[in-house]
Design an enzyme around this catalytic site. Sequence first.
Site, PDB file in Angstrom:
ATOM      1  N   LYS A   1       9.175   1.692   1.126  1.00 34.42           N
ATOM      2  CA  LYS A   1       8.060   2.642   1.031  1.00 34.42           C
ATOM      3  C   LYS A   1       8.420   3.820   0.135  1.00 34.42           C
ATOM      4  O   LYS A   1       7.588   4.300  -0.638  1.00 34.42           O
ATOM      5  CB  LYS A   1       7.678   3.110   2.430  1.00 34.42           C
TER       6      LYS A   1
ATOM      7  N   GLY B   1      -0.511  -0.264  12.991  1.00 34.81           N
ATOM      8  CA  GLY B   1      -1.590  -0.636  13.890  1.00 34.81           C
ATOM      9  C   GLY B   1      -2.719  -1.305  13.141  1.00 34.81           C
ATOM     10  O   GLY B   1      -2.925  -1.079  11.943  1.00 34.81           O
TER      11      GLY B   1
END
Length: 431
Positions: free
Chosen positions: A206, A303
């Site tokens: 990332k 999520g």
Amino acid sequence: MEQKISVGLLGLGTVGTGVIKIIKGHQEQLTHQVGCPVHIEKVLVRDMKKKRSVEVEEHLLTENPFDVVANPNIDVVIEVMGGVKEAKEWILEALKHKKNVVTANKDLVALHGAELLQVAQKNECDLFYEASVAGGIPIIRSLVEGLSSDRIKKMMGIVNGTTNFILTKMSKAGSSYEDVLQEAQRLGYAESDPTSDVEGLDAARKMAILASLGFSMNIHLEDVSARGISSVTEEDLHYCDQLGYTMKLIGLAQRDEGRVEVSVEPTLLPNEHPLAAVNDEYNAVYVYGEAVGETMFYGPGAGSLPTATAVMSDVVTVMKNMRLGVTGRSIKAPLYEKQLKTDVEIQSKYFMRLHVLDKAGTFSAITSLFADHDVSFEKLLQLPIEGTEVAEIIIITHKTTKRIYEDIYQKLNNLDVVQSVESSYRVEGGK
């Protein structure tokens, strides 16, 4: 005006399920944003008969990826299948068939993003990947659009929810790393093989993406110095707290006079630092710009629905570009040549915990070694270990270079009075 815009999905796992729910449940908002309905044309799955938490008509499902990537009715391909090899293959195929692509695949973007963007530009297609970093936090769009006129100097953040959950529980409950990792696995925050998360590889991917965008350079995964949290102990966290610090796995990307460093490692932050208050599975990224100053982006880092929201944000942008006829035009080659800092140029403060012989001359030997390298102490604790002839020394240094600190570290291990260097961490923030 087009009657509808059609999408195809590669994958129907956690994120893909969230995408389907948003398309079906937010059709009014999507139509308002895009100017026409958004239609699901095909969804690639591995098992047509598998029961799923979202209802998808059977005729929309396929086990053949060409039904998505080569489908003449599909305008946007959404890749949420994960993995690298197959995902890259099918995204390239989609781009060659003039399909715009949205992906949530951080591994793929970190390893092959530059190549995929070139192919997208060649085929006049958009390729967006907002969901690849920090889930529902719009950090990539903020860098590319909101802060595009500024010069980003530094980005630091918590970009892995699993490790943040583990460190939060260890700090607040005094639990061991092994016990909290098992709890994280039971709750679904950690995979059965948590290596990518706990050893910092997920965060490193990332940070490579963020650094490439924020600094307009081709930063590769191998340019990121990565260290995980598996060696962090309850004792380390106890002393952090005693000294007024909180430990987080911090991704750092910093640019000074054109030269950059990118790293991921357990880092001590002053308790008053905004990132110190980011707990459990939440993510946050702190951005320093020359013009804007300091900004922070905070929210759920993973999520189904948070990540799907980021995916659909990209999909809406693609659709607006389609209607304007400007797909592929936002892709820009890096502006700057990559220049990485050397260990002599990287500067920080450091935390160190030592076990030493509890006798006269020990402290003098240690302080002399630091003084010889012109490194002073910001904070210092010395405590005897009951029932032994060993004392524990905890040091936080003033700022020094990475090269000097590593030299001190090696020489401490060779001192007769030092039994062991128990732990060592970077310190960020504060004066």
